[in-house]
Write a protein that holds these residues in place. Structure first.
Motif, PDB file in Angstrom:
ATOM      1  N   ILE A   1     -35.703   8.524 -11.636  1.00 14.58           N
ATOM      2  CA  ILE A   1     -35.435   7.084 -11.517  1.00 14.58           C
ATOM      3  C   ILE A   1     -33.977   6.846 -11.129  1.00 14.58           C
ATOM      4  O   ILE A   1     -33.673   6.038 -10.237  1.00 14.58           O
ATOM      5  N   LEU A   2     -33.070   7.553 -11.779  1.00 17.67           N
ATOM      6  CA  LEU A   2     -31.649   7.411 -11.462  1.00 17.67           C
ATOM      7  C   LEU A   2     -31.362   7.830 -10.022  1.00 17.67           C
ATOM      8  O   LEU A   2     -30.639   7.143  -9.288  1.00 17.67           O
ATOM      9  N   SER A   3     -31.942   8.958  -9.616  1.00 16.18           N
ATOM     10  CA  SER A   3     -31.687   9.472  -8.266  1.00 16.18           C
ATOM     11  C   SER A   3     -32.255   8.551  -7.195  1.00 16.18           C
ATOM     12  O   SER A   3     -31.594   8.260  -6.189  1.00 16.18           O
ATOM     13  N   VAL A   4     -33.474   8.086  -7.407  1.00 12.33           N
ATOM     14  CA  VAL A   4     -34.125   7.242  -6.398  1.00 12.33           C
ATOM     15  C   VAL A   4     -33.415   5.906  -6.259  1.00 12.33           C
ATOM     16  O   VAL A   4     -33.102   5.460  -5.143  1.00 12.33           O
ATOM     17  N   THR A   5     -33.153   5.246  -7.379  1.00  7.73           N
ATOM     18  CA  THR A   5     -32.507   3.929  -7.304  1.00  7.73           C
ATOM     19  C   THR A   5     -31.093   4.032  -6.741  1.00  7.73           C
ATOM     20  O   THR A   5     -30.672   3.190  -5.940  1.00  7.73           O
ATOM     21  N   GLY A   6     -30.375   5.072  -7.150  1.00 10.37           N
ATOM     22  CA  GLY A   6     -29.014   5.237  -6.650  1.00 10.37           C
ATOM     23  C   GLY A   6     -28.972   5.561  -5.172  1.00 10.37           C
ATOM     24  O   GLY A   6     -28.253   4.922  -4.397  1.00 10.37           O
ATOM     25  N   SER A   7     -29.769   6.553  -4.749  1.00  9.00           N
ATOM     26  CA  SER A   7     -29.744   6.973  -3.343  1.00  9.00           C
ATOM     27  C   SER A   7     -30.318   5.904  -2.424  1.00  9.00           C
ATOM     28  O   SER A   7     -29.837   5.713  -1.300  1.00  9.00           O
ATOM     29  N   LEU A   8     -31.328   5.191  -2.876  1.00  9.40           N
ATOM     30  CA  LEU A   8     -31.947   4.161  -2.037  1.00  9.40           C
ATOM     31  C   LEU A   8     -30.946   3.062  -1.700  1.00  9.40           C
ATOM     32  O   LEU A   8     -30.823   2.654  -0.538  1.00  9.40           O
ATOM     33  N   ASN A   9     -30.221   2.612  -2.699  1.00 11.37           N
ATOM     34  CA  ASN A   9     -29.229   1.562  -2.454  1.00 11.37           C
ATOM     35  C   ASN A   9     -28.121   2.046  -1.521  1.00 11.37           C
ATOM     36  O   ASN A   9     -27.651   1.308  -0.650  1.00 11.37           O
ATOM     37  N   ILE A  10     -27.725   3.299  -1.694  1.00 10.57           N
ATOM     38  CA  ILE A  10     -26.649   3.845  -0.858  1.00 10.57           C
ATOM     39  C   ILE A  10     -27.089   3.950   0.598  1.00 10.57           C
ATOM     40  O   ILE A  10     -26.371   3.534   1.517  1.00 10.57           O
ATOM     41  N   PHE A  11     -28.274   4.474   0.826  1.00  6.31           N
ATOM     42  CA  PHE A  11     -28.721   4.670   2.201  1.00  6.31           C
ATOM     43  C   PHE A  11     -29.209   3.385   2.864  1.00  6.31           C
ATOM     44  O   PHE A  11     -29.371   3.337   4.076  1.00  6.31           O
ATOM     45  N   GLU A  12     -29.423   2.359   2.070  1.00  6.03           N
ATOM     46  CA  GLU A  12     -29.736   1.055   2.658  1.00  6.03           C
ATOM     47  C   GLU A  12     -28.472   0.280   2.998  1.00  6.03           C
ATOM     48  O   GLU A  12     -28.536  -0.805   3.567  1.00  6.03           O
ATOM     49  N   GLY A  13     -27.318   0.853   2.631  1.00  2.00           N
ATOM     50  CA  GLY A  13     -26.049   0.271   3.045  1.00  2.00           C
ATOM     51  C   GLY A  13     -25.422  -0.704   2.079  1.00  2.00           C
ATOM     52  O   GLY A  13     -24.374  -1.288   2.381  1.00  2.00           O
ATOM     53  N   HIS A  14     -26.024  -0.910   0.920  1.00  3.10           N
ATOM     54  CA  HIS A  14     -25.408  -1.827  -0.039  1.00  3.10           C
ATOM     55  C   HIS A  14     -25.211  -1.150  -1.399  1.00  3.10           C
ATOM     56  O   HIS A  14     -25.331  -1.774  -2.449  1.00  3.10           O
ATOM     57  N   GLY A  15     -24.907   0.130  -1.343  1.00  4.71           N
ATOM     58  CA  GLY A  15     -24.680   0.870  -2.571  1.00  4.71           C
ATOM     59  C   GLY A  15     -23.301   0.605  -3.150  1.00  4.71           C
ATOM     60  O   GLY A  15     -22.361   0.243  -2.440  1.00  4.71           O
ATOM     61  N   SER A  16     -23.186   0.805  -4.435  1.00  2.30           N
ATOM     62  CA  SER A  16     -21.911   0.623  -5.134  1.00  2.30           C
ATOM     63  C   SER A  16     -21.510   1.944  -5.778  1.00  2.30           C
ATOM     64  O   SER A  16     -22.240   2.936  -5.718  1.00  2.30           O
ATOM     65  N   SER A  17     -20.345   1.942  -6.401  1.00  2.00           N
ATOM     66  CA  SER A  17     -19.900   3.149  -7.100  1.00  2.00           C
ATOM     67  C   SER A  17     -20.853   3.492  -8.243  1.00  2.00           C
ATOM     68  O   SER A  17     -21.060   4.664  -8.571  1.00  2.00           O
ATOM     69  N   LEU A  18     -21.461   2.465  -8.829  1.00  2.00           N
ATOM     70  CA  LEU A  18     -22.425   2.701  -9.903  1.00  2.00           C
ATOM     71  C   LEU A  18     -23.665   3.425  -9.373  1.00  2.00           C
ATOM     72  O   LEU A  18     -24.214   4.305 -10.050  1.00  2.00           O
ATOM     73  N   ASP A  19     -24.092   3.069  -8.169  1.00  2.00           N
ATOM     74  CA  ASP A  19     -25.249   3.739  -7.570  1.00  2.00           C
ATOM     75  C   ASP A  19     -24.960   5.220  -7.333  1.00  2.00           C
ATOM     76  O   ASP A  19     -25.825   6.074  -7.550  1.00  2.00           O
TER      77      ASP A  19
END
Length: 263
Positions: free
Chosen positions: A111-129
């Motif tokens: 869950i952590l990996s999917v939510t974090g990586s998804l936001n990053i690769f969609e271009g709106h990721g944060s340091s928390l992601d």
């Protein structure tokens, strides 16, 4: 990247019927291992099909990048199955505690990996992601290491009494450790890629060589090892039944023993 996705579809379409057969042969004692092997094959087929249609599909790439979890759970299930046939006086509570802890930890990591990586690769990721992705990858490596230790403990442990399927359980544990070597290559690579954020090492944007050598081949090798030991031990339940049958008390009347006296 279409080549990787095509290879996934072809390889796992071939392995899926064999995994189904092993699920049937190993039945409930081996339910966990072969359920997750089947799940992994299905995930790779689904992700591969999506990737063949659109190699830039974020869903396909996410499935491929973080979809190693079922293989670790399959290794855990194989150790669980081996314990059932290896030790007469095993602790069921301990076995299921390991299974439960492993499953919960990997679910959280995924869950952590999917939510974090998804936001990053969609271009709106944060340091928390990014932190979530790193933590998820780190937890996955820790769970993998614990599975290696657990399999080794069960392989070298000297029980008070070995079960009927002791030789076959040894093969199951050896196969588990062999598969975990390749799974380890895969999860450690992912952790390094996430920590360094090197685009050439990325599970999603990395080079073809990286994705073949550090993702596709280790996963394929681990799955093939599972299938191989599964086929070699497909009669393990029959062995246990045979021993139980032969050791069961007979219902036939026994010849009476007549005492003899010397005259």
């Amino acid at each position: 990247m279409n080549g990787i996705f095509i290879a996934d579809v072809i390889v796992y379409l071939i392995l899926l019927p064999v995994a189904n057969y092993l699920f049937i042969k190993h039945r409930w004692t081996g339910f966990l291992a072969w359920y997750f092997v089947n799940l992994f094959c299905l995930a790779r087929i689904a992700g591969g099909a999506l990737g063949v249609h659109d190699s830039s599909s974020m869903t396909a790439n996410i499935i491929q990048s973080v979809g190693i979890t079922p293989l670790i759970l399959a290794a855990d299930g194989l150790t669980h199955e081996a314990r059932a046939f290896r030790f007469k006086n095993r602790s069921s509570l301990l076995s299921w505690s390991v299974v439960s802890t492993t499953t919960i930890a990997l679910a959280a990591a995924m869950i952590l990996s999917v939510t974090g990586s998804l936001n990053i690769f969609e271009g709106h990721g944060s340091s928390l992601d990014l932190i979530k992705w790193k933590v998820g990858s780190g937890v996955t490596v820790l769970v993998w290491a614990s599975q290696v230790l657990w399999a080794v403990i069960n392989l070298v442990r000297k029980g008070k009494g070995y079960g009927a399927g002791h030789p076959e359980s040894t093969l199951l544990l050896q196969g588990t450790l062999g598969a975990l070597v390749f799974i380890g290559i895969r999860v450690i690579y992912t952790l390094v890629a996430v920590l360094t954020q090197n685009k050439d090492l990325s599970p999603i944007t990395g080079t073809m060589a990286v994705r073949v050598v550090l993702m596709f081949l280790p996963e394929c090798a681990a799955t093939l090892i599972f299938v191989f030991v599964g086929l070699k031990t497909r009669h393990i339940r029959d062995i246990k039944k045979k021993v139980h049958y032969e050791s069961a008390p007979s219902d036939e009347p026994h010849e009476a023993v007549v005492p003899k006296f010397n005259v």
